[in-house]
Design an enzyme around this catalytic site. Structure first.
Site, PDB file in Angstrom:
ATOM      1  N   HIS A 212      -1.155   0.724   6.971  1.00 25.28           N
ATOM      2  CA  HIS A 212      -1.559   1.621   5.948  1.00 25.28           C
ATOM      3  C   HIS A 212      -0.226   2.430   5.686  1.00 25.28           C
ATOM      4  CE1 HIS A 212      -5.767   0.763   6.159  1.00 25.28           C
ATOM      5  NE2 HIS A 212      -5.621   0.711   4.692  1.00 25.28           N
TER       6      HIS A 212
ATOM      7  N   GLU B 219      -4.564   0.713  10.982  1.00 28.57           N
ATOM      8  CA  GLU B 219      -6.109   1.132  11.109  1.00 28.57           C
ATOM      9  C   GLU B 219      -6.827   0.519  12.267  1.00 28.57           C
ATOM     10  OE1 GLU B 219      -9.661   2.116   8.300  1.00 28.57           O
ATOM     11  OE2 GLU B 219      -7.861   1.220   7.505  1.00 28.57           O
TER      12      GLU B 219
ATOM     13  N   HIS C 239       0.790  -1.040  -0.057  1.00 31.39           N
ATOM     14  CA  HIS C 239      -0.264   0.000   0.072  1.00 31.39           C
ATOM     15  C   HIS C 239       0.774   1.275  -0.096  1.00 31.39           C
ATOM     16  CE1 HIS C 239      -3.499   2.561   0.943  1.00 31.39           C
ATOM     17  NE2 HIS C 239      -2.619   3.069   1.917  1.00 31.39           N
TER      18      HIS C 239
ATOM     19  N   GLU D 181      -4.343  -4.067   9.644  1.00 26.11           N
ATOM     20  CA  GLU D 181      -4.449  -3.146   8.479  1.00 26.11           C
ATOM     21  C   GLU D 181      -3.311  -2.120   8.567  1.00 26.11           C
ATOM     22  OE1 GLU D 181      -8.562  -2.344   7.191  1.00 26.11           O
ATOM     23  OE2 GLU D 181      -9.115  -3.159   9.311  1.00 26.11           O
TER      24      GLU D 181
END
Length: 302
Positions: free
Chosen positions: A274, A289, A232, A272
């Site tokens: 990021h 997250e 990402h 999660e």
């Protein structure tokens, strides 16, 4: 994915699980500044763990990517309210409207011209904002390109990913745009950073690859061992290695300038990961997250 490098990982809670820490950067004050996309807040954490946060108005503005500006402040995109925000290290907040309605600003980075440059995912434009708030927009030659992350290149231009066009873009400070199509269909590039080797490095979230493009346009791609890792964001450290988040695999990866890839699992399942940024003390920081920041401390031979 074994490595001689040892990486210790510490997770530091910064919010509830629903706040959504997303973008992160090292500020001019040596602290880590990060966005909480779902709660409309900007957080600040010192390397020793002191935490503060600042509420934005409205709370639904969707702060996304954050970067240090040439004026000593932090600048960030408000994806939901279609504005560019600014916060000083003392916590003073301002924001600026964009000419294009529903622009969807996402990536943001400082340029060599003393302005901030940003992407407009919905409008298909690259924006430029001076520290005084004057905005200029430049249309892209590819419809529906969904420009995403952006970074300053070693050639003085801004380089950005074109997520839906499977391409890397370059925009000069005069607004001239060049498009470099990627070899791999469905690559869907997102994060991009300037490497220590004079090239730009980027992630292909759709193809599970790390890419490298020279300022002359030569492209190399490096497949990840886990092609479903969904890389990402990407950042370079002080040793010239690039580190990236693997959102779909709950890992942080590292790629050396010669293309060696290693991966390091995060302690909490489905955290999660990021945004990622190099810290002021040789560490790497990742926005999770689930409501935390992860601090990665590498040690051992490079």
């Amino acid at each position: 994915m074994s490595s001689d490098l040892t990486v210790s990982i510490e997770e530091l809670p910064v919010s509830g699980r629903d706040a959504g820490p997303y973008g992160i950067t090292t500020g001019p004050d040596g602290a880590l500044w990060f966005t909480m996309v779902h709660h409309g807040r900007i957080g600040r954490m010192t390397p020793d763990g002191e935490l503060t946060s600042h509420q934005l108005d409205p709370a639904s503005c969707g702060p996304t990517v954050i970067a240090s500006g040439p004026d000593g402040a932090l600048w960030f995109t408000e994806y939901q309210s279609h504005r560019i925000g600014r916060i000083t290290t003392a916590g003073e907040i301002g924001s600026f409207a964009l000419p294009s309605p529903d622009a969807g600003p996402f990536g943001i980075a400082a340029g060599a011209d003393g302005a901030m440059w940003f992407t407009e995912t919905n409008a298909g434009r690259i924006g430029r904002i001076t520290t005084g708030g004057e905005v200029t927009e430049f249309p892209l030659p590819v419809p529906g390109a969904f420009p995403s992350a952006i970074a300053a290149g070693p050639d003085g231009a801004m380089w950005f990913t074109m997520n839906q066009a499977d391409a890397i873009g370059r925009i000069g400070l005069d607004g001239d745009v060049t498009v470099h199509p990627l070899p791999t269909a469905g690559a869907a590039p997102v994060g991009i950073t300037a490497g220590a080797d004079g090239a730009m490095w980027f992630v292909e979230i759709g193809a599970g690859r790390i890419g490298r493009i020279t300022t002359g346009g030569r492209i190399d791609e490096f497949p990840l061992p886990d092609r479903g890792a969904r890389p990402h964001a990407i950042a370079v450290d002080g040793h010239g290695d690039c580190w990236f988040t693997e959102w779909g695999a709950n890992r942080v990866g590292r790629i050396t300038p010669d293309g060696r890839i290693d991966g390091y699992g995060l302690p909490t399942p489905a955290s999660e990961p990021h945004g990622i940024a190099a810290g002021p003390d040789g560490t790497l920081w990742v926005a999770l997250e689930i409501g935390a920041l992860a601090r990665l401390t590498p040690s051992g031979p490079r």
